[in-house]
Design an enzyme around this catalytic site. Structure first.
Site, mmCIF file in Angstrom:
data_model
loop_
_atom_site.group_PDB
_atom_site.id
_atom_site.type_symbol
_atom_site.label_atom_id
_atom_site.label_comp_id
_atom_site.label_asym_id
_atom_site.label_seq_id
_atom_site.Cartn_x
_atom_site.Cartn_y
_atom_site.Cartn_z
ATOM 1 N N THR A 391 8.501 -4.186 -18.225
ATOM 2 C CA THR A 391 8.664 -5.226 -17.197
ATOM 3 C C THR A 391 7.400 -6.079 -17.193
ATOM 4 O OG1 THR A 391 10.061 -3.832 -15.801
ATOM 5 C CG2 THR A 391 8.936 -5.577 -14.666
ATOM 6 N N THR A 409 12.316 -8.450 -16.154
ATOM 7 C CA THR A 409 12.412 -7.181 -16.879
ATOM 8 C C THR A 409 13.620 -7.117 -17.801
ATOM 9 O OG1 THR A 409 12.463 -4.769 -16.587
ATOM 10 C CG2 THR A 409 13.739 -6.046 -15.022
ATOM 11 N N SER A 455 17.025 -2.198 -7.743
ATOM 12 C CA SER A 455 15.745 -2.427 -8.423
ATOM 13 C C SER A 455 14.614 -1.959 -7.516
ATOM 14 C CB SER A 455 15.595 -3.930 -8.689
ATOM 15 O OG SER A 455 14.318 -4.231 -9.194
ATOM 16 N N SER A 456 13.433 -1.794 -8.130
ATOM 17 C CA SER A 456 12.213 -1.548 -7.347
ATOM 18 C C SER A 456 11.258 -2.728 -7.433
ATOM 19 C CB SER A 456 11.477 -0.328 -7.898
ATOM 20 O OG SER A 456 12.317 0.772 -7.925
ATOM 21 N N GLY A 477 6.583 -1.281 -13.469
ATOM 22 C CA GLY A 477 6.326 0.139 -13.277
ATOM 23 C C GLY A 477 7.487 0.934 -12.716
ATOM 24 N N GLY A 478 8.716 0.403 -12.819
ATOM 25 C CA GLY A 478 9.867 1.153 -12.320
ATOM 26 C C GLY A 478 9.718 1.457 -10.841
HETATM 27 O O1 DON Z 1 14.343 -3.167 -11.656
HETATM 28 C C1 DON Z 1 13.616 -2.197 -11.743
HETATM 29 O O2 DON Z 1 13.080 -1.697 -10.787
HETATM 30 C C2 DON Z 1 13.315 -1.605 -13.106
HETATM 31 N N1 DON Z 1 14.348 -1.941 -14.039
HETATM 32 C C3 DON Z 1 11.982 -2.078 -13.550
HETATM 33 C C4 DON Z 1 11.553 -1.365 -14.803
HETATM 34 C C5 DON Z 1 10.107 -1.334 -14.954
HETATM 35 O O3 DON Z 1 9.365 -1.835 -14.173
HETATM 36 C C6 DON Z 1 9.584 -0.631 -16.124
HETATM 37 N N2 DON Z 1 8.153 -0.870 -16.156
HETATM 38 N N3 DON Z 1 7.184 -0.856 -16.510
#
Ligand code: DON
Length: 575
Positions: A391, A409, A455-456, A477-478
């Site tokens: 992302t 992302t 999403s986060s 960062g998910g």
């Molecule tokens: O939308 C979301 O929250 C995730 N798909 C984001 C993924 C993510 O941030 C991976 N990161 N480093």
């Protein structure tokens, strides 16, 4: 036990508010602008547009077009995102939702195997089933129609030139080519293999100059004809063909692509101490969860001290656990399920939930709260999220005092690991719960046709109570994003760290039973201090935040780009 009696707490907060001075006591310096982006080439493109008199939206589009080329493991044309725009003139904040949607043919069990068990994550990721409607440039076009100044086509020129003439693969991009080869199927995709690997099938190393004429051509078409080239015609047909390919063929159709529309929505806003904090709307949980986390932290720490104070960290961990428990239980696409969105960060609910906080002791377990009563609480089983590093974030302020915070992302490294027309398709649908039910109850974030996965992402804009800009921030960062962004906000606003120190300070992520502590970036004693209070601590060498921040100070804009990734800060002084 250091639980703060509630009445005493309220009066302490009132005193603290009176004594507190906001960093934006003076307005932004006239004519000054800044771009902080996940990669130096993207920051350069954004800064070029700012120098040419472009708005923060213009700069973000130029930056995102370059990120899709130089950080394809993270974001790009095949993915989605959320954007917040702050108007320097009206102080209004618009939120833009460019979240991918599931195809009409998606089913609640599409990430389960024949025995009803969740598929291994990588099989679901690098599959046709994970592909949602690519949507980030449709969202950017909507934001440009509202707030752009430079011509749409001009914004793509830096990226087209780089794609045509070549760019040196960055160390991070090279690392993730190797990673996605070892932990995925990147080399199995013919276009990805031809682009990212040498003739012997070895990943190109950092420094190798890559050209991507197919991406240049796609951008030329988006520039000249608009994002509808991604939903009509040969590029759309190639997207659909790749998504419908085995293994685990998906159901995405041209009709799904054409049915998609990005949305302009109300930002999710609330108060934190003397500030107004705004984040993205659902289906991102980032807006509500950052507000809930900060609100709980404020109640537990009316007088935060610094990065070495264990009460500050204990409060942060408590606030995180409480906010994440609610987020996992309730947050989802509110077009499909009822979400008690405003109740999740309503002051009276946070007052009540903060009473659980006992800074001296970790809890045995934390259950979601019932901000909107028992019926809706009992409706859902808790989601079990998974995370992967892919992302990009940009924070931008233009010379008119407008600001953009955008997180974009493709979800996991190289998204779906299938390449089309010079870009990678997303695997955003793995953000749905793989299991549609838990203990017999439906999960709010279960897959459904045309639904958006939760999403986060937390692109955040903070003003003072008069609406003057204070801080622009966000991160990849998910699900860790919520903790990264909240921790850095506390750093910049409470601990008075510079934006650079605020983004670089160690992360502490308490999304579930284990507290991840990025010890090498924290004062000694933080992990031990939390352990002594009963938290189950796992020390981590590096958390993959990629925070980009801009703070408005009396001395002007001050930026900070996360040293864990390849962030770059570009200052555009007034002429
Ligand atoms: O939308 C979301 O929250 C995730 N798909 C984001 C993924 C993510 O941030 C991976 N990161 N480093």
């Amino acid at each position: 036990m250091t639980r703060v009696p509630f009445r005493l707490f309220l009066s302490v907060v009132a005193l603290a508010l009176a004594a507190c001075e906001t960093p934006s006591a003076q307005p932004q310096r006239h004519g000054e602008a800044m771009a902080v982006a996940a990669n130096p080439l993207a920051a350069d493109a954004a800064a070029q547009m700012l120098r040419e008199g472009g708005t923060a939206v213009d700069a973000a589009i130029a930056g995102e077009a370059v990120l899709g080329l130089v950080e394809p493991q993270s974001s790009g044309v095949g993915g989605g995102g959320f954007l917040l725009f702050y108007s320097g003139a009206t102080h209004h904040i618009d939120a833009y939702d460019g979240r991918e949607r599931a195809p009409a043919g998606a089913t609640p069990d599409m990430f389960l195997d024949a025995d009803g068990h969740p598929l291994p994550f990588i099989d679901a990721q690098a599959s046709g089933r994970s592909v949602g409607t690519p949507s980030v440039f449709a969202m950017l076009k909507l934001a440009h129609d509202d707030h752009g100044r430079l011509p749409w086509a001009h914004l793509f020129e830096p990226a087209i030139q780089l794609a045509q003439n070549g760019f040196a693969i960055s160390p991070r991009m090279a690392t993730y080519i190797a990673y996605a080869t070892d932990h995925g199927h990147l080399r199995d995709d013919p276009a990805a293999r031809a682009y990212l690997f040498d003739e012997n099938g070895q990943p190109w190393p950092a420094g190798h100059v890559l050209r991507n004429p197919a991406y240049a051509e796609t951008l030329r078409r988006i520039a000249n004809e608009g994002p509808q080239v991604l939903t009509h015609g040969p590029i759309a047909e190639a997207i659909v063909a790749a998504a419908q390919r085995e293994p685990y063929a998906g159901t995405l159709t041209i009709a799904d692509l054409q049915a998609y529309a990005p949305r302009r929505r109300e930002a999710v806003c609330g108060t934190y101490r003397v500030y107004r904090v705004c984040g993205p709307p659902l289906p991102s949980s980032g807006g509500e969860a950052v507000l809930a986390l900060l609100g709980l932290y404020e109640r537990a720490r009316p007088h935060p001290v610094d990065t070495s104070n264990i009460d500050d960290w204990s409060a942060f961990v408590w606030a995180s656990r409480l906010a994440y428990a609610d987020r996992d239980h309730y947050a989802a696409d509110d077009e499909f399920v009822p979400v008690p969105l405003h109740q999740l960060y309503a002051p009276h609910y946070l007052d009540q939930r903060a009473q659980l906080i006992d800074l001296a002791h970790a809890p045995h377990s934390i259950a979601p709260g019932q901000p909107a009563g028992q019926a809706i609480f009992e409706r859902w089983g808790r989601d079990q999220p998974t995370d992967n590093p892919g992302t990009s974030h940009q924070s931008i302020v233009d010379a008119d005092g407008n600001a953009v915070s955008i997180t974009a992302t493709v979800e996991s490294p190289y998204g779906d690991q299938r390449m089309v027309a010079g870009f990678f398709l997303n695997n955003q649908l793995t953000d749905f719960s793989f299991t549609p039910t838990l203990n017999g109850k439906p999960v709010a974030n279960a897959v459904a046709p045309r639904k958006r996965p939760r999403s986060s992402m937390s692109p955040t804009i903070i003003t003072d109570r008069q609406g003057r800009l204070v801080l622009v921030i966000g991160s990849p960062g998910g699900s860790g994003i919520i903790a990264y962004v909240s921790r850095a906000i506390i750093g910049a606003l409470d601990w008075k760290q510079t934006p650079q120190a605020a983004v670089d300070t160690g992360n502490v992520v308490a999304a579930n039973g284990t507290v991840r502590v990025e010890s090498p970036r924290l004062p000694p004693g933080v992990a031990a201090g939390l352990t002594a209070r009963g938290w189950s601590v796992q020390e981590i060498a590096s958390e993959q935040s990629g925070l980009q921040a801009i703070l408005v100070t009396p001395q002007g804009l001050v930026g900070g780009g996360d040293s864990r990734r390849e962030s770059a800060v570009r200052d555009v002084p007034p002429h």
